[in-house]
Design an enzyme around this catalytic site. Sequence first.
Site, PDB file in Angstrom:
ATOM      1  CD  GLU A 191      -0.291   0.199  12.649  1.00  0.00           C
ATOM      2  OE1 GLU A 191      -1.257  -0.524  12.964  1.00  0.00           O
ATOM      3  OE2 GLU A 191      -0.404   1.447  11.944  1.00  0.00           O
ATOM      4  CG  HIS A 219      -5.682   1.828  10.936  1.00  0.00           C
ATOM      5  ND1 HIS A 219      -5.442   0.920  11.856  1.00  0.00           N
ATOM      6  CD2 HIS A 219      -4.578   2.096  10.452  1.00  0.00           C
ATOM      7  CE1 HIS A 219      -4.132   0.679  12.032  1.00  0.00           C
ATOM      8  NE2 HIS A 219      -3.738   1.426  11.078  1.00  0.00           N
ATOM      9  CG  ASN A 239      -8.032  -0.310   7.780  1.00  0.00           C
ATOM     10  OD1 ASN A 239      -7.381   0.911   7.987  1.00  0.00           O
ATOM     11  ND2 ASN A 239      -7.815  -0.919   6.688  1.00  0.00           N
ATOM     12  CD  GLU A 291      -8.326  -2.812   3.129  1.00  0.00           C
ATOM     13  OE1 GLU A 291      -7.108  -2.625   3.298  1.00  0.00           O
ATOM     14  OE2 GLU A 291      -9.215  -2.047   3.552  1.00  0.00           O
ATOM     15  CE  LYS A 318      -4.128  -1.300   2.524  1.00  0.00           C
ATOM     16  NZ  LYS A 318      -5.171  -1.184   3.511  1.00  0.00           N
TER      17      LYS A 318
HETATM   18  N1  LIG Z   1       1.593   1.574   3.813  1.00  0.00           N
HETATM   19  C1  LIG Z   1       0.872   0.959   4.818  1.00  0.00           C
HETATM   20  O1  LIG Z   1       0.596  -0.264   4.719  1.00  0.00           O
HETATM   21  C2  LIG Z   1       0.910   1.713   5.999  1.00  0.00           C
HETATM   22  C3  LIG Z   1       0.794   0.863   7.292  1.00  0.00           C
HETATM   23  C4  LIG Z   1       0.892   1.620   8.718  1.00  0.00           C
HETATM   24  C5  LIG Z   1       1.242   2.939   8.628  1.00  0.00           C
HETATM   25  N2  LIG Z   1       1.431   3.641   7.542  1.00  0.00           N
HETATM   26  C6  LIG Z   1       1.843   4.984   7.435  1.00  0.00           C
HETATM   27  O2  LIG Z   1       2.951   5.005   7.984  1.00  0.00           O
HETATM   28  C7  LIG Z   1       3.315   6.534   8.543  1.00  0.00           C
HETATM   29  C8  LIG Z   1       3.946   6.517   9.649  1.00  0.00           C
HETATM   30  O3  LIG Z   1       5.161   5.624   9.542  1.00  0.00           O
HETATM   31  P1  LIG Z   1       6.094   6.007  10.906  1.00  0.00           P
HETATM   32  O4  LIG Z   1       5.473   5.942  12.004  1.00  0.00           O
HETATM   33  O5  LIG Z   1       7.308   5.308  10.381  1.00  0.00           O
HETATM   34  O6  LIG Z   1       6.509   7.677  10.963  1.00  0.00           O
HETATM   35  P2  LIG Z   1       7.566   8.548  10.148  1.00  0.00           P
HETATM   36  O7  LIG Z   1       7.906   7.873   9.024  1.00  0.00           O
HETATM   37  O8  LIG Z   1       7.010   9.931  10.349  1.00  0.00           O
HETATM   38  O9  LIG Z   1       8.892   8.100  11.098  1.00  0.00           O
HETATM   39  C9  LIG Z   1       8.670   8.674  12.402  1.00  0.00           C
HETATM   40  C10 LIG Z   1       9.827   9.547  12.815  1.00  0.00           C
HETATM   41  O10 LIG Z   1      11.068   8.902  13.097  1.00  0.00           O
HETATM   42  C11 LIG Z   1      12.055   9.450  12.215  1.00  0.00           C
HETATM   43  N3  LIG Z   1      12.963   8.278  12.121  1.00  0.00           N
HETATM   44  C12 LIG Z   1      12.919   7.436  11.159  1.00  0.00           C
HETATM   45  N4  LIG Z   1      13.523   6.232  11.416  1.00  0.00           N
HETATM   46  C13 LIG Z   1      14.514   6.781  12.315  1.00  0.00           C
HETATM   47  C14 LIG Z   1      15.577   6.058  12.980  1.00  0.00           C
HETATM   48  N5  LIG Z   1      16.241   4.830  12.697  1.00  0.00           N
HETATM   49  N6  LIG Z   1      16.201   6.784  14.065  1.00  0.00           N
HETATM   50  C15 LIG Z   1      15.945   8.108  14.198  1.00  0.00           C
HETATM   51  N7  LIG Z   1      14.659   8.714  13.706  1.00  0.00           N
HETATM   52  C16 LIG Z   1      14.011   7.954  12.828  1.00  0.00           C
HETATM   53  C17 LIG Z   1      11.488  10.048  11.055  1.00  0.00           C
HETATM   54  O11 LIG Z   1      12.070  11.163  10.513  1.00  0.00           O
HETATM   55  C18 LIG Z   1      10.219  10.613  11.739  1.00  0.00           C
HETATM   56  O12 LIG Z   1      10.688  11.855  12.334  1.00  0.00           O
HETATM   57  C19 LIG Z   1       1.803   6.986   8.452  1.00  0.00           C
HETATM   58  O13 LIG Z   1       1.673   8.086   7.146  1.00  0.00           O
HETATM   59  C20 LIG Z   1       0.895   5.750   8.101  1.00  0.00           C
HETATM   60  O14 LIG Z   1      -0.292   6.359   7.439  1.00  0.00           O
HETATM   61  C21 LIG Z   1       1.170   2.791   5.995  1.00  0.00           C
HETATM   62 ZN   LIG Z   2      -1.725   1.785  10.443  1.00  0.00          ZN
END
Ligand SMILES: NC(=O)c1ccc[n+]([C@@H]2O[C@H](COP(=O)([O-])OP(=O)(O)OC[C@H]3O[C@@H](n4cnc5c(N)ncnc54)[C@H](O)[C@@H]3O)[C@@H](O)[C@H]2O)c1
Ligand SMILES: [Zn+2]
Length: 360
Positions: A186, A249, A246, A238, A144
């Site tokens: 998650e 969500h 979800n 899906e 996704k």
């Molecule tokens: N495609 C899918 O199936 C799916 C599933 C769940 C969530 N998502 C999406 O994922 C996003 C959230 O992802 P997230 O929680 O990873 O947030 P993010 O990508 O914003 O990362 C979180 C923070 O951590 C920092 N960061 C990343 N790796 C790091 C590291 N190793 N060391 C220090 N800092 C680091 C990033 O720069 C950011 O500030 C949302 O947009 C959500 O909708 C998508």
């Molecule tokens: Zn999610």
Amino acid sequence: MTTRTLTVGLGSRSYPIHIGPGLLRQASLFAPHVKSGRAAVITNTTVGPLYADAVERTLASCGVRTFRVEIPDGEAEKRWQTLDRVYGELLRVQADRKTVIVALGGGVVGDLAGFAAATYQRGVPFVQVPTTLLAQVDSSVGGKTGVNHALGKNMIGAFHQPLAVVADTTTLDTLPDRELAAGLAEVIKYGAIRDIDFFGWLEENVERLREREAGALAYAIGRSCEIKAEIVALDEREAGPRALLNLGHTFGHAIETLEGYGTWLHGEAVAAGMVMAARMSARLGRAPESDARRLEALIRRAGLPVEPPGLAVDDWLDAMGRDKKNESGRITLILLDRLGAAAIEKNAPAGALQDFLTGR
Ligand SMILES: NC(=O)c1ccc[n+]([C@@H]2O[C@H](COP(=O)([O-])OP(=O)(O)OC[C@H]3O[C@@H](n4cnc5c(N)ncnc54)[C@H](O)[C@@H]3O)[C@@H](O)[C@H]2O)c1
Ligand SMILES: [Zn+2]
């Protein structure tokens, strides 16, 4: 600690998920996927300085020429305007249809770079290199991809599977505590929807996870990826059971959209959303009250919020009315029959939902 490799079984589009420490430096994991000799490493201004050099060196050792695209950090950047800048960078360096996109970062980078890969010149190959717990257990797996719209989370996107997922658990060492907790949301979700034994393991080990004990993290990441891979293989686009992922969500996306992207982390919004879904399930007489309380207790111990922000009922309903799972104007909810067993409710009783949201 050894490397574990799982497979997402999707016929000719099947791919490996490699999980383990130090994987950014393992050329053999990247080499099979970058044979064209060119790669674009898409990352952000936080992760790039930490890990892009290592990835680029590894790719260079496979004979790959790389260039880097760094986007600003934050959920608010997961939008069309940032994507357009990425297309501009790809065009400027004359990336072609064989150039492999390497998405290095959390879910924001993974979703946006994945969507760039799905759409640039009608689709180019890509590799996910997730660096947050959330991305390693969830967003990097399953194909996704997309960006947010001001009116709705993840509203613009495409299904586009990666060639491989390389989850280097050492990168979690630099992840802030708040982001680690967001990833645990998650992880808890997988137990709640499908695996009561895993849920019980999480109840026993949540402190070890918060302390980043390597063995505990490796087990939680592996089990989460197994469950995600299983569900994606069953229902890639899906049409059915994938919607169970979800849980929390529909409420969570409403919180993220209404509060402004990035105010609540995705995992935090999902955490509060899962508690809401469990309470709603109990109110409808589907799940025992005790299960809702048990889920709430674990989420609290993970360092996550269990109460949503105070939002007007009309705003909740408006935002939830735009969820992608909805059909014919009816709100679809993922509810619990009990912990470890979730179900899709396509006909959530509007009155009960309104009362539930009002009663808060
Ligand atoms: N495609 C899918 O199936 C799916 C599933 C769940 C969530 N998502 C999406 O994922 C996003 C959230 O992802 P997230 O929680 O990873 O947030 P993010 O990508 O914003 O990362 C979180 C923070 O951590 C920092 N960061 C990343 N790796 C790091 C590291 N190793 N060391 C220090 N800092 C680091 C990033 O720069 C950011 O500030 C949302 O947009 C959500 O909708 C998508
Ligand atoms: Zn999610």
